[in-house]
Design a protein around this motif. Structure first.
Motif, short mmCIF file in Angstrom:
data_model
loop_
_atom_site.label_atom_id
_atom_site.label_comp_id
_atom_site.label_asym_id
_atom_site.label_seq_id
_atom_site.Cartn_x
_atom_site.Cartn_y
_atom_site.Cartn_z
N LEU A 83 0.95 -1.16 -0.11
CA LEU A 83 0.01 -0.16 0.08
C LEU A 83 1.14 1.22 0.05
N TYR A 84 0.77 1.90 -0.95
CA TYR A 84 1.79 2.78 -1.36
C TYR A 84 0.98 4.53 -0.90
N CYS A 85 1.41 5.18 -0.07
CA CYS A 85 0.60 6.34 0.35
C CYS A 85 1.33 7.62 -0.42
N THR A 86 0.22 7.96 -1.11
CA THR A 86 0.77 9.38 -2.24
C THR A 86 0.78 10.49 -1.57
N ILE A 121 -0.93 -0.80 -4.39
CA ILE A 121 -2.30 0.00 -4.25
C ILE A 121 -1.80 1.36 -3.92
N ARG A 122 -2.48 2.22 -4.60
CA ARG A 122 -2.23 3.56 -4.08
C ARG A 122 -3.36 4.28 -3.25
#
Lengths: 148, 148
Positions: A83-86, A121-122
């Motif tokens: 999970l990539y935090c934008t 997942i962004r």
DNA sequence: TTGCGTGCAAAGGTTTTGCATGGCA
DNA sequence: TGCCATGCAAAACCTTTGCACGCAA
């Protein structure tokens, strides 16, 4: 093709391991490693090899021209989605049950086999979400770009 | 900042709409549009603006230096997650219930708010999966790179 | 008329490569 | 010893920019 274990290769690998889950620019890696005698070309060549090998991922960021590379420990990470935090740029690991749940659901619904190691997942993490909520009092629209 | 509706802008937009969900290289777009009088710079400038605006996404592919852009119809696509097949390059849409299911699961498990418009799940689609199975008789290992 | 958008071509910055040398196995 | 990997620097490449002009509003 044989593959030797050179000093540069080892240094790069341990550098990547020390920065797992970060998105690193080639020139930053290169700069950090230049002290220890690793040339720019060595960095690029090894990065390319690792990427072709699926060991690291190359990603693009908006607003810059360079590529970024992300490494995660294979054994540890193959199992779960990222999970990539934008907002803050941090990468989180979804727990294994959730990952399985998600992957299974998609696979059964679409016959699409999810490659966990390549899927990122962004979105916005809990921390940043909270921060945004606070701000939202003054400014209602937080992050509602249109999109795909 | 005002925004004019120029001929080039319209052409680019309709080109993107006609190629929704494909991953397009700037020079390809540019080549296709050059006949109709759109310059390279116009393409790049508009692409950059669209990306900054969240209307299209810029992605990197391994083995090449250029950036690719992906457009999907906003109204249509905001609702669901995209499934990108790393074998054939096609993008599929997970149906809305599945998307909601997945997003909800992740959100409740991690407090991570999924941005559906920016999330692309990578893997192998049904078609390519079948093809691989057939091949697998001879060659057992199909696509088991290590990774993150 | 105002000023954003465009085209052209030059500049820019990142990444790749050729070649001779160095180092692993 | 044989061959892969490295370094250096030049080359390549994609993308961005400056500037003057055109065009939408």
């Amino acid at each position: 093709m044989q593959s030797y274990s050179t000093k540069q290769r080892k240094l790069l690998l341990s550098y990547l391991a020390a920065h797992a889950d970060e998105e690193l620019a080639a020139d930053v890696i290169s700069r950090d490693l230049s002290h220890e005698g690793v040339s720019v070309s060595a960095v690029y060549r090894n990065l390319a090899a690792l990427e072709a090998d699926g060991k690291i991922q190359k990603v693009t960021k908006s607003g810059t021209r360079r590529a970024f590379y992300r490494f995660s420990d294979a054994a540890e990470c193959r199992r779960h989605i990222h999970l990539y935090c934008t907002e803050c740029g941090k990468t989180y690991h979804a727990d294994v049950p959730t990952t399985d749940y998600v992957a299974d659901r998609i696979e059964s619904a679409s016959g699409f086999e999810v490659d966990r190691s390549k899927t990122v997942i962004r979105g916005v993490c809990r921390e940043c979400g909270k921060a945004a909520d606070t701000t939202a009092n003054a400014k209602k629209t937080v992050n509602n770009g249109s999109g795909t």
